[in-house]
Design a protein around this motif. Structure first.
Motif, PDB file in Angstrom:
ATOM      1  N   LEU A  84      -2.291 -15.598   1.937  1.00 15.62           N
ATOM      2  CA  LEU A  84      -3.253 -15.682   2.368  1.00 15.62           C
ATOM      3  C   LEU A  84      -4.009 -16.478   3.038  1.00 15.62           C
ATOM      4  N   SER A  85      -3.942 -17.901   2.741  1.00 12.56           N
ATOM      5  CA  SER A  85      -5.045 -19.095   3.330  1.00 12.56           C
ATOM      6  C   SER A  85      -4.204 -18.657   5.307  1.00 12.56           C
ATOM      7  N   SER A 138      -9.084 -18.258  17.628  1.00 10.59           N
ATOM      8  CA  SER A 138     -10.086 -18.778  17.474  1.00 10.59           C
ATOM      9  C   SER A 138     -11.437 -18.182  15.778  1.00 10.59           C
ATOM     10  N   TYR A 197       1.379  -1.407  -0.001  1.00 15.63           N
ATOM     11  CA  TYR A 197       0.032  -0.390  -0.286  1.00 15.63           C
ATOM     12  C   TYR A 197       0.846   1.649  -0.329  1.00 15.63           C
ATOM     13  N   PHE A 254       2.827   1.583  -3.458  1.00 13.09           N
ATOM     14  CA  PHE A 254       1.967   1.946  -4.453  1.00 13.09           C
ATOM     15  C   PHE A 254       2.090   3.403  -3.901  1.00 13.09           C
TER      16      PHE A 254
END
Lengths: 182, 399
Positions: free
Chosen positions: B310-311, B399, B261, B264
């Motif tokens: 990401l995962s 959680s 961010y 860029f």
């Protein structure tokens, strides 16, 4: 409301604290019941594992939603600026990916957020107008100071007498049958 | 290496420290040779390595300040590690001496004759002059020393005296408020002075935040690798769980996006404005073969870590976290290289000498900095044993 003729929709049991709720959920999970739910006034840590719930699939939907958002944004801007209505802006090429990044970013977020909200509703089978637990008088305490487990009749192992006994053996109090509306 | 289960101190762990010193001394020896033979080239390599290790140290300071400010629970077990990195930061003032010696080679604005022919530099000379540059650097280090020193001292005191009324904890929290403010200002101005002024005509107000983003990413990766190393030696396996890795992974992911961010935003405004005095900085990083490095950073610093982390699965996989942490440290170094070197090597050609100098300076600064960190780290309990939230931190679950 006369109960005798009504079909039993499920069984409700009360528990006095989150610890008992967790322990009971583990026993119900281990006994192989699938169609049961825990009700609590606040989130209880570890309840997902105790109930044997798998991690939600929502994340994958959101990833796809986000990717769709990015693709839609890029296509839209490409079509607007480089195909349908070409205007030279500060000497830049018609298709300048740099200029398209903010919109692409925003639409990725927007589509992701929409997928989160609507995907959550879908996976929870919501909106739904009523549920048999709301016919129980004692269930009103669930928003205050009490914990409940409801075991529904569409569970393949469901047998109202056995389930009542079983819930009592897990420490459940005030076990009652849930009936459908008239 | 063994952990004392009562005091949580590491026994027979000095070997790693001596090994780091040994690596550092070899590095210093090559550096002396390089300094004599390849003057300018040496200083550019040195500055890259120096900034790399300083940003790790600053990351340690930031992480500790943030931990206290938000009263975090999960990171209590990692606190002593970031504190030890922070406590080792003042030694970097000593390593700044070569940068001062190389000022003539590194910083164009330090030449009196260059300033005489350059109107822009004349206007900037009230700020950019060798004397004030050195004084400012000293001020940055005084700030970092004061906050690092007091936070570390109070934390050690908490170990020995206990903290039943949470007074020491509260005190560290109070120090961290002004600490965070001064940290933000000092890292911004340090980035302006040490890196942005390499090209004294160019300016970007977001530059300090850019360096900060890399700094935080590198400390998170550093801590991850440290924990992996301790786990390999069966140390803190119960205290630091996969849940802590998961949180470190989340933060690495988050700050990868943050870095992007910021990076860029800097690029975007300059691209849009299209003013030659601003765009020239990016032009230098596209000339010759530099565009390859630029693209490598776009993919290596954003696309790859973004997709990989990401995962939830890779964040809870220690092998993946190890690989990604090493990768983030490498790419952070490349990022700094990409900021510093185009001022010297305009076309980016591979050169053996430069590579040797890069490795030598990396070992010289890094070996000694790491040794200082390591001896600080093993001199005390490696987790804050009397922190009121320690138990919650150990038991913590996502959680």
């Amino acid at each position: 409301m006369s109960n005798s003729t009504h079909e039993i929709e499920g069984v409700l049991a009360e528990f006095s604290n989150p610890y008992e709720l967790l322990k009971a959920a583990e026993k119900i999970r281990d006994a192989g019941y699938k169609k049961f739910d825990c009700h609590s006034p606040f989130p209880v840590h570890g309840l997902d594992a105790a109930m044997g719930l798998k991690p939600s699939k929502l994340g994958w939907f959101v990833a796809m939603g986000g990717a769709t958002g990015a693709a839609v944004a890029l296509l839209m801007q490409w079509w607007m600026s480089a195909v349908d209505y070409k205007i030279v802006t500060s000497g830049k090429p018609f298709f300048s990916f740099q200029a398209f990044v903010p919109i692409t970013f925003e639409l990725t977020i927007l589509f992701s957020a929409f997928t989160v909200v609507f995907g959550m509703l879908l996976l929870n089978l919501l909106p739904r107008l009523n549920h048999p637990v709301f016919n129980s008088e004692q269930f009103k305490k669930v928003t205050d100071d009490s914990f409940f487990i409801s075991l529904m009749a569409d569970d393949p192992q469901f047998n109202s007498e056995k389930v009542k006994e079983f819930l009592e053996s897990t420490g459940g109090k005030n076990v009652e049958e849930l009936n459908a509306d008239e | 290496m063994k952990l004392d289960k009562q005091t949580f101190k590491l026994d027979r762990a000095t070997g790693i420290g001596y090994f780091a010193i040994f690596a550092g001394i070899i590095g210093v020896a090559v550096c002396i040779f390089g300094f004599k033979k390849f003057h300018a080239q040496f200083f550019y390599a040195y500055l890259t390595s120096y900034i790399f290790w300083v940003t790790i140290g600053l990351g340690g300071l930031f992480f500790t300040l943030l931990h206290h400010l938000v009263d975090a629970t999960w990171s209590v077990v990692l606190r002593r590690m970031t504190e030890s990195v922070m406590a080792a930061l003042p030694i970097m003032l000593v390593f700044f001496i070569p940068v001062c010696l190389g000022m003539d080679e590194l910083y164009h604005w330090s030449h009196a004759e260059a300033v005489a022919h350059d109107e822009l530099l004349q206007h900037k000379s009230a700020w950019l002059n060798p004397k004030l540059f050195s004084i400012r650097t000293l001020i940055y280090f005084v700030i970092w020393f004061i906050f690092g020193h007091f936070l570390y001292k109070i934390s050690i005191k908490q170990d020995s005296e206990g903290d039943p009324e949470q007074k020491l904890k509260e005190k560290m929290r109070q120090i961290s408020g002004p600490g965070m403010l001064l940290f933000a200002l000092s890292i911004t101005f340090a980035a302006f002075d040490w890196l942005m002024s390499l090209d004294p005509h160019w300016y970007s107000t977001i530059f300090g935040v850019y360096i900060f983003a890399g700094s935080l990413l590198s400390i998170l990766s550093f801590i991850t690798l440290l924990v992996v190393f301790l786990h390999k030696n069966n140390i803190l396996n119960e205290e630091i769980s996969i849940e802590h890795f998961h949180d470190l992974g989340k933060l690495i992911f988050a700050f990868t996006v943050f870095w992007t961010y910021i990076a860029f935003s800097q690029y975007f405004l300059i691209w849009y404005g299209n003013i030659p005095e601003e765009t020239v900085w990016y032009l230098h990083r596209w000339d010759g073969n530099w565009y390859k490095v630029s693209l490598f950073i776009v993919f290596g610093h954003f696309v790859i870590p973004f997709l990989v982390l990401l995962s939830r699965v890779p964040k809870r996989n220690i092998t993946m976290m190890t690989v990604m942490s090493i990768w983030m440290l490498v790419i952070h170094w490349v990022d700094l290289y990409w900021i510093i070197l185009p001022n010297f090597n305009h076309h980016f050609h591979f050169s053996l000498i430069e590579s040797v100098l890069n490795i030598a300076t990396f070992l010289a600064v890094g070996g000694l900095f790491f040794a200082y960190f390591w001896f600080t780290f093993i001199s005390q309990s490696i987790i804050p044993i009397n922190d009121p939230k320690l138990k919650d931190s150990i038991k913590f679950v996502n959680s």
